[in-house]
Design a protein around this motif. Structure first.
Motif, PDB file in Angstrom:
ATOM      1  N   ILE A   1     -24.870   1.653  -8.152  1.00  0.00           N
ATOM      2  CA  ILE A   1     -24.259   0.873  -9.235  1.00  0.00           C
ATOM      3  C   ILE A   1     -23.583  -0.385  -8.687  1.00  0.00           C
ATOM      4  N   SER A   2     -22.848  -0.251  -7.594  1.00  0.00           N
ATOM      5  CA  SER A   2     -22.152  -1.396  -6.979  1.00  0.00           C
ATOM      6  C   SER A   2     -22.586  -1.498  -5.517  1.00  0.00           C
ATOM      7  N   PRO A   3     -23.681  -2.237  -5.253  1.00  0.00           N
ATOM      8  CA  PRO A   3     -24.229  -2.253  -3.894  1.00  0.00           C
ATOM      9  C   PRO A   3     -23.292  -2.834  -2.837  1.00  0.00           C
ATOM     10  N   LEU A   4     -22.403  -3.725  -3.190  1.00  0.00           N
ATOM     11  CA  LEU A   4     -21.513  -4.309  -2.185  1.00  0.00           C
ATOM     12  C   LEU A   4     -20.234  -3.508  -1.977  1.00  0.00           C
ATOM     13  N   PHE A   5     -20.127  -2.327  -2.617  1.00  0.00           N
ATOM     14  CA  PHE A   5     -18.949  -1.484  -2.447  1.00  0.00           C
ATOM     15  C   PHE A   5     -18.774  -1.089  -0.981  1.00  0.00           C
ATOM     16  N   LEU A   6     -19.849  -0.630  -0.359  1.00  0.00           N
ATOM     17  CA  LEU A   6     -19.778  -0.198   1.037  1.00  0.00           C
ATOM     18  C   LEU A   6     -19.473  -1.375   1.949  1.00  0.00           C
ATOM     19  N   SER A   7     -20.081  -2.512   1.684  1.00  0.00           N
ATOM     20  CA  SER A   7     -19.839  -3.694   2.518  1.00  0.00           C
ATOM     21  C   SER A   7     -18.391  -4.152   2.409  1.00  0.00           C
ATOM     22  N   ARG A   8     -17.848  -4.129   1.200  1.00  0.00           N
ATOM     23  CA  ARG A   8     -16.438  -4.523   1.026  1.00  0.00           C
ATOM     24  C   ARG A   8     -15.503  -3.539   1.721  1.00  0.00           C
ATOM     25  N   PHE A   9     -15.846  -2.256   1.656  1.00  0.00           N
ATOM     26  CA  PHE A   9     -15.020  -1.235   2.301  1.00  0.00           C
ATOM     27  C   PHE A   9     -15.043  -1.423   3.816  1.00  0.00           C
ATOM     28  N   ILE A  10     -16.229  -1.606   4.379  1.00  0.00           N
ATOM     29  CA  ILE A  10     -16.347  -1.806   5.826  1.00  0.00           C
ATOM     30  C   ILE A  10     -15.635  -3.090   6.237  1.00  0.00           C
ATOM     31  N   SER A  11     -15.781  -4.128   5.429  1.00  0.00           N
ATOM     32  CA  SER A  11     -15.122  -5.398   5.724  1.00  0.00           C
ATOM     33  C   SER A  11     -13.609  -5.242   5.699  1.00  0.00           C
ATOM     34  N   SER A  12     -13.076  -4.475   4.761  1.00  0.00           N
ATOM     35  CA  SER A  12     -11.626  -4.255   4.702  1.00  0.00           C
ATOM     36  C   SER A  12     -11.128  -3.489   5.913  1.00  0.00           C
ATOM     37  N   ILE A  13     -11.852  -2.455   6.312  1.00  0.00           N
ATOM     38  CA  ILE A  13     -11.453  -1.668   7.483  1.00  0.00           C
ATOM     39  C   ILE A  13     -11.499  -2.531   8.744  1.00  0.00           C
ATOM     40  N   MET A  14     -12.575  -3.306   8.895  1.00  0.00           N
ATOM     41  CA  MET A  14     -12.685  -4.160  10.081  1.00  0.00           C
ATOM     42  C   MET A  14     -11.618  -5.252  10.079  1.00  0.00           C
ATOM     43  N   SER A  15     -11.262  -5.757   8.909  1.00  0.00           N
ATOM     44  CA  SER A  15     -10.206  -6.769   8.827  1.00  0.00           C
ATOM     45  C   SER A  15      -8.874  -6.192   9.279  1.00  0.00           C
ATOM     46  N   LEU A  16      -8.585  -4.984   8.850  1.00  0.00           N
ATOM     47  CA  LEU A  16      -7.338  -4.341   9.278  1.00  0.00           C
ATOM     48  C   LEU A  16      -7.333  -4.093  10.783  1.00  0.00           C
ATOM     49  N   ILE A  17      -8.476  -3.701  11.340  1.00  0.00           N
ATOM     50  CA  ILE A  17      -8.563  -3.484  12.788  1.00  0.00           C
ATOM     51  C   ILE A  17      -8.353  -4.794  13.541  1.00  0.00           C
ATOM     52  N   VAL A  18      -8.947  -5.883  13.053  1.00  0.00           N
ATOM     53  CA  VAL A  18      -8.780  -7.191  13.690  1.00  0.00           C
ATOM     54  C   VAL A  18      -7.321  -7.633  13.622  1.00  0.00           C
ATOM     55  N   ILE A  19      -6.657  -7.390  12.508  1.00  0.00           N
ATOM     56  CA  ILE A  19      -5.243  -7.756  12.383  1.00  0.00           C
ATOM     57  C   ILE A  19      -4.396  -6.956  13.367  1.00  0.00           C
ATOM     58  N   VAL A  20      -4.664  -5.676  13.505  1.00  0.00           N
ATOM     59  CA  VAL A  20      -3.895  -4.838  14.439  1.00  0.00           C
ATOM     60  C   VAL A  20      -4.122  -5.302  15.878  1.00  0.00           C
ATOM     61  N   ILE A  21      -5.376  -5.619  16.221  1.00  0.00           N
ATOM     62  CA  ILE A  21      -5.653  -6.114  17.576  1.00  0.00           C
ATOM     63  C   ILE A  21      -4.950  -7.451  17.802  1.00  0.00           C
ATOM     64  N   GLY A  22      -4.966  -8.325  16.802  1.00  0.00           N
ATOM     65  CA  GLY A  22      -4.275  -9.606  16.909  1.00  0.00           C
ATOM     66  C   GLY A  22      -2.774  -9.438  17.091  1.00  0.00           C
ATOM     67  N   LEU A  23      -2.184  -8.521  16.333  1.00  0.00           N
ATOM     68  CA  LEU A  23      -0.752  -8.261  16.490  1.00  0.00           C
ATOM     69  C   LEU A  23      -0.432  -7.709  17.878  1.00  0.00           C
ATOM     70  N   ASN A  24      -1.307  -6.852  18.386  1.00  0.00           N
ATOM     71  CA  ASN A  24      -1.107  -6.297  19.723  1.00  0.00           C
ATOM     72  C   ASN A  24      -1.202  -7.391  20.780  1.00  0.00           C
ATOM     73  N   LEU A  25      -2.178  -8.281  20.668  1.00  0.00           N
ATOM     74  CA  LEU A  25      -2.303  -9.378  21.633  1.00  0.00           C
ATOM     75  C   LEU A  25      -1.116 -10.339  21.537  1.00  0.00           C
ATOM     76  N   PHE A  26      -0.679 -10.619  20.318  1.00  0.00           N
ATOM     77  CA  PHE A  26       0.479 -11.489  20.130  1.00  0.00           C
ATOM     78  C   PHE A  26       1.730 -10.870  20.759  1.00  0.00           C
ATOM     79  N   ALA A  27       1.920  -9.572  20.553  1.00  0.00           N
ATOM     80  CA  ALA A  27       3.076  -8.886  21.130  1.00  0.00           C
ATOM     81  C   ALA A  27       2.975  -8.847  22.654  1.00  0.00           C
ATOM     82  N   THR A  28       1.778  -8.655  23.190  1.00  0.00           N
ATOM     83  CA  THR A  28       1.597  -8.659  24.638  1.00  0.00           C
ATOM     84  C   THR A  28       1.922 -10.029  25.228  1.00  0.00           C
ATOM     85  N   GLY A  29       1.463 -11.087  24.544  1.00  0.00           N
ATOM     86  CA  GLY A  29       1.773 -12.437  25.014  1.00  0.00           C
ATOM     87  C   GLY A  29       3.263 -12.721  24.992  1.00  0.00           C
ATOM     88  N   ASN A  30       3.947 -12.281  23.952  1.00  0.00           N
ATOM     89  CA  ASN A  30       5.410 -12.477  23.880  1.00  0.00           C
ATOM     90  C   ASN A  30       6.121 -11.670  24.949  1.00  0.00           C
TER      91      ASN A  30
END
Length: 180
Positions: free
Chosen positions: A148-177
């Motif tokens: 019914i909604s073919p992009l549902f899975l893509s949006r879900f995967i994109s949201s999960i990957m976005s959160l992972i990228v944000i967490v990695i970015g925060l970790n790198l920022f904290a390491t640099g500080n």
């Protein structure tokens, strides 16, 4: 052969690398936030990353074909070359039409899940030891959702990957500080 994968991580946590960690962390935080807010960008990024990984697989496959070409007859190499051509076409399609290809993948996955569960229902009528349980119902409903909604899975995967990228970015920022 393995020099491509050779990484020297000695002295990574030195004070002079703090600026690099901070800048890379900020870029990842911004990229993750943008792809979380704008789902279309996230879907394109997922598709392009999948295309890049398939491009690396195509490179390795091409190396194997070239190695086999020295001592293997051409008739035996035809299936490998055909698979290489299909892989390259899929890579080009992933880069040119990311949302359409991902919606097609989700649609095919949804049809597969629905058909497999329907086949299990028909098989369970003759088998007294098989029960169609809650997990089968959830898989069937998930397959219907993908149809019914073919992009549902893509949006879900994109949201999960976005959160992972944000967490990695925060970790790198904290390491640099911390290194500063």
């Amino acid at each position: 052969m393995f020099q491509f994968f050779s990484f020297n991580l000695d002295g990574l946590n030195k004070k002079e690398n703090a600026g690099r960690f901070i800048s890379l962390g900020l870029v990842l935080i911004i990229l993750g936030t943008l792809s979380l807010i704008y789902k279309g960008l996230g879907i394109k990024l997922v598709s392009w990353l999948l295309g890049l990984s398939l491009l690396f697989i195509a490179y390795l496959n091409l190396k194997n074909i070239n190695e086999l070409a020295r001592y293997t007859p051409k008739e035996e190499l035809k299936p490998y070359k055909r698979n290489q051509a299909v892989l390259l076409v899929v890579i080009v399609l992933l880069f040119l039409f990311p949302t359409k290809i991902q919606s097609m993948i989700s649609l095919v996955l949804g049809v597969y899940l629905v058909v497999s569960q329907l086949l299990k229902i028909t098989a369970s009528k003759n088998d007294p030891y098989f029960r169609f349980g809650l997990l089968n119902i959830l898989i069937f409903l998930f397959g219907l959702t993908l149809i019914i909604s073919p992009l549902f899975l893509s949006r879900f995967i994109s949201s999960i990957m976005s959160l992972i990228v944000i967490v990695i970015g925060l970790n790198l920022f904290a390491t640099g500080n911390r290194l500063r």
